[in-house]
Enzyme design. Structure first.
Site, short mmCIF file in Angstrom:
data_model
loop_
_atom_site.label_atom_id
_atom_site.label_comp_id
_atom_site.label_asym_id
_atom_site.label_seq_id
_atom_site.Cartn_x
_atom_site.Cartn_y
_atom_site.Cartn_z
N GLY A 24 0.94 -1.31 -0.06
CA GLY A 24 0.13 0.13 -0.26
C GLY A 24 0.94 1.23 0.11
O GLY A 24 0.40 2.31 0.49
N GLY A 25 2.06 1.34 -0.59
CA GLY A 25 2.96 2.38 -0.56
C GLY A 25 3.16 3.04 0.60
O GLY A 25 3.43 4.27 0.78
N SER B 90 4.90 -5.53 -2.61
CA SER B 90 4.76 -4.11 -3.08
C SER B 90 5.77 -3.51 -1.65
O SER B 90 6.76 -3.90 -1.34
CB SER B 90 3.40 -3.65 -3.28
OG SER B 90 3.44 -2.42 -3.76
#
Length: 573
Positions: A126-127, A206
């Site tokens: 989620g960055g 991610s």
């Protein structure tokens, strides 16, 4: 992202109330989990693994978890999430419980009498600014294999988790310290669920993938896990570590409040301590053309409790980390993550491609930056403007800058440091349900497509085809093999042999319906970026060590010399 459903194991310390409930004794007190609706699993939700500090202490390291004497009902009435922008959360009213004290774990265990089960801990993506632990559903994977416990969890996000001022109250990396604390909680408690604390695999996708690699490099997390699977990002990505934390903090304070006092560190700290969490998360972090995010992990000052005191590049070059088995790779079109921005960004790229050079590059002059920008644009797009006709080159560029090159660079440094248990792959599978890239008839594997294949996401469904079912089974077998043995294809497997990465930077496995072992991964694109990064790389620095701070220090030094010279001169006279 994370898992929604797994199960709890009946072990010596567990007390089974009935077939639908399972109770275990933790250090904190008894906890009750419930049978999953699909059967074969017990699920424990929202168990506090630490306490989030509050008020003016909200940026500090996590505190010990609460304790209790009566059974804690670990049910999923609502999904607990840490403070973040509410765009997605508000789409599903009544589903989420947003709160600052958000440090909870979910534990899923197969319904089995077997003990000392392997464990995998999932770190959501989620960055570093959004997401929650209970996003991915590991239920089918656990039901199929029946020999794993899965743990997912929340960690503080955005400003709350990654504001880094280098002060006593805001040292930085609160979100990473949450992750370390979760791993310590697993070591203390997983045996109560029937898990083996000496058999823990750390998995992430991610931003979770970058986290997993950073955890492997951090001394504070050493010996808390035994294998790692970073999926689709790593520690050298331009967005994985802040370049100059104080500059970022000042810039974002002005974005929140134009009147914010930011020049003095005390005033800057006071601003963030007293600004409400709602105000700090009111706006989504904008998509930056320089491939960075505002708040992510940082290099801290060398103080007690620090998570990271040297840059990832420094640690990788020294080889000063525990070299665990690594399953490492990405998809063939990671850049599809930014396909929604193409119509806007193609025009901006044609106007000023320099704006799209990654934030981890530095230049001596605007002319030098323009020269590099022209070289990069020529490599991907030739003499043509960025347009619908070369959108696949746009995908390649975004893929390489955000994910591919940073991971391939780290893989090179791994093997140069004598890390001989790195298994590299490229996931390329697509089927008829995979959307085509706009303006083309080409399909590609999107960002973290391999994660979607083996861990079912909560809100996204990929319609099953026979081909997808086969691919899912293959990925699950590879991941399962690695978690159990440290090798994606152990001896005796029916899968194609898969050697570890060598100093020649090969081989890598192409993950498709049929596995194919190839040589060097993306050799031309990787070779293009190496000399640029060797010459222009901008490394991460602790807060207060950036260019602006150095200038202030130099001016102070010059002023001090002048004052001393003036005093000495007058004394002599």
């Amino acid at each position: 992202m994370a898992c929604r459903t797994c199960v709890l194991l009946l072990c010596a310390t567990a007390v089974l109330a009935d077939g639908d409930w399972l109770e275990v004794d933790l250090e904190q007190g008894p906890v009750r989990g419930q049978k999953h609706p699909g059967g074969d699993l017990y699920a424990f939700y929202n168990i506090p693994y630490a306490t989030g500090p509050s008020g003016e202490d909200k940026f500090k390291a996590p505190l010990p978890p609460p304790t209790w004497t009566e059974p804690f009902n670990a049910t999923a009435e609502k999904i607990v999430v840490c403070p973040q922008n509410r765009i997605i959360i508000d789409l599903l009213p009544g589903v989420f419980d947003v709160k600052e004290d958000c440090l909870v774990a979910n534990v899923f265990v197969p319904d089995t009498t077997v003990k000392d089960l392997s464990v995998f801990v999932y770190v959501h993506g989620g960055g570093f600014s959004s997401g929650f632990g209970n996003f991915y559903q590991g239920t089918q994977f656990i039901r199929e294999k029946k020999d794993f416990i899965m743990v997912s969890f929340n960690y503080r996000l955005g400003i709350h988790g990654f504001l880094c001022l280098g002060t006593e109250d805001v040292p930085g990396n609160a979100g990473m310290k949450d992750q370390v604390e979760l791993l310590r909680w697993v070591q203390k408690n997983i045996a109560s669920f029937g898990g083996n604390p000496n058999d823990v695999t750390l998995v992430g996708s991610s931003a979770g993938s970058a986290s997993v690699e950073l955890l492997m490099l951090s001394k504070s997390a050493e010996n808390l896990f035994h294998r790692v699977i970073p999926e689709s990002s790593g520690s050298l990505a331009p967005w994985s570590v802040q370049r100059d934390p104080l500059d970022i903090a000042k810039t974002y304070a002005k974005m929140i409040n134009e009147q914010a006092m930011v020049d003095d560190i005390s005033s800057l700290e006071r601003f963030y301590k007293t600004t409400s969490m709602d105000a700090m998360t009111a706006e989504p972090f904008p998509d930056r053309t320089d491939s960075a995010v505002y708040f992510s992990p940082c290099v801290e000052r060398n103080t007690s409790g620090a998570f990271l005191t040297e840059s990832p590049l420094t640690i990788l070059k020294k080889g000063d980390y525990k070299k665990l088995p690594v399953l490492y790779g990405f998809t063939n079109m990671e850049g599809l993550l930014r396909i929604g921005l193409f119509d806007t960004w193609k025009n901006k790229m044609n106007e000023n491609f320099s704006d799209f050079l990654p934030a981890d590059l530095q230049f001596g002059s605007a002319t030098e930056k323009l020269q590099v920008a022209n070289t990069v644009k020529q490599f991907y797009f030739g003499s043509d403007p960025v347009s619908n006709e070369n959108i696949l080159k746009y995908v390649d560029f975004i893929s390489d800058v955000l994910f591919n090159f940073p991971m391939l660079w780290a893989a090179k440094l791994f093997v140069e440091a004598g890390h001989n248990q790195v298994y590299l792959y490229e996931y390329v599978f697509v089927d008829e349900n995979t959307p085509v890239v706009p303006h083309t008839d080409v399909r590609g594997a999107d960002h973290c497509a391999q994660t979607f294949a083996w861990l079912d996401p909560m809100f996204v469904v990929h319609p099953d085809t026979p081909e997808y079912q086969k691919m899912r089974a293959t990925v699950r077998e590879i991941w399962h093999n690695f978690m159990k043995t440290g090798k994606p294809v152990p001896e005796g497997s029916s899968l194609r042999e898969w050697p570890a990465l060598s100093e020649a930077r090969s081989p890598h496995m192409v993950l498709n319906e049929t596995l194919e072992l190839h040589g060097v991964l993306l050799p031309e694109r990787k070779s293009f970026w190496y000399p640029i990064y060797e010459k222009h790389y901008l490394d991460s620095v602790p807060p207060g060590s950036g260019a602006g701070s150095m200038m202030q220090k130099n001016m102070f030094t010059l002023l001090t010399i002048y004052v001393l010279f003036y005093i000495t001169k007058n004394i002599i006279v």
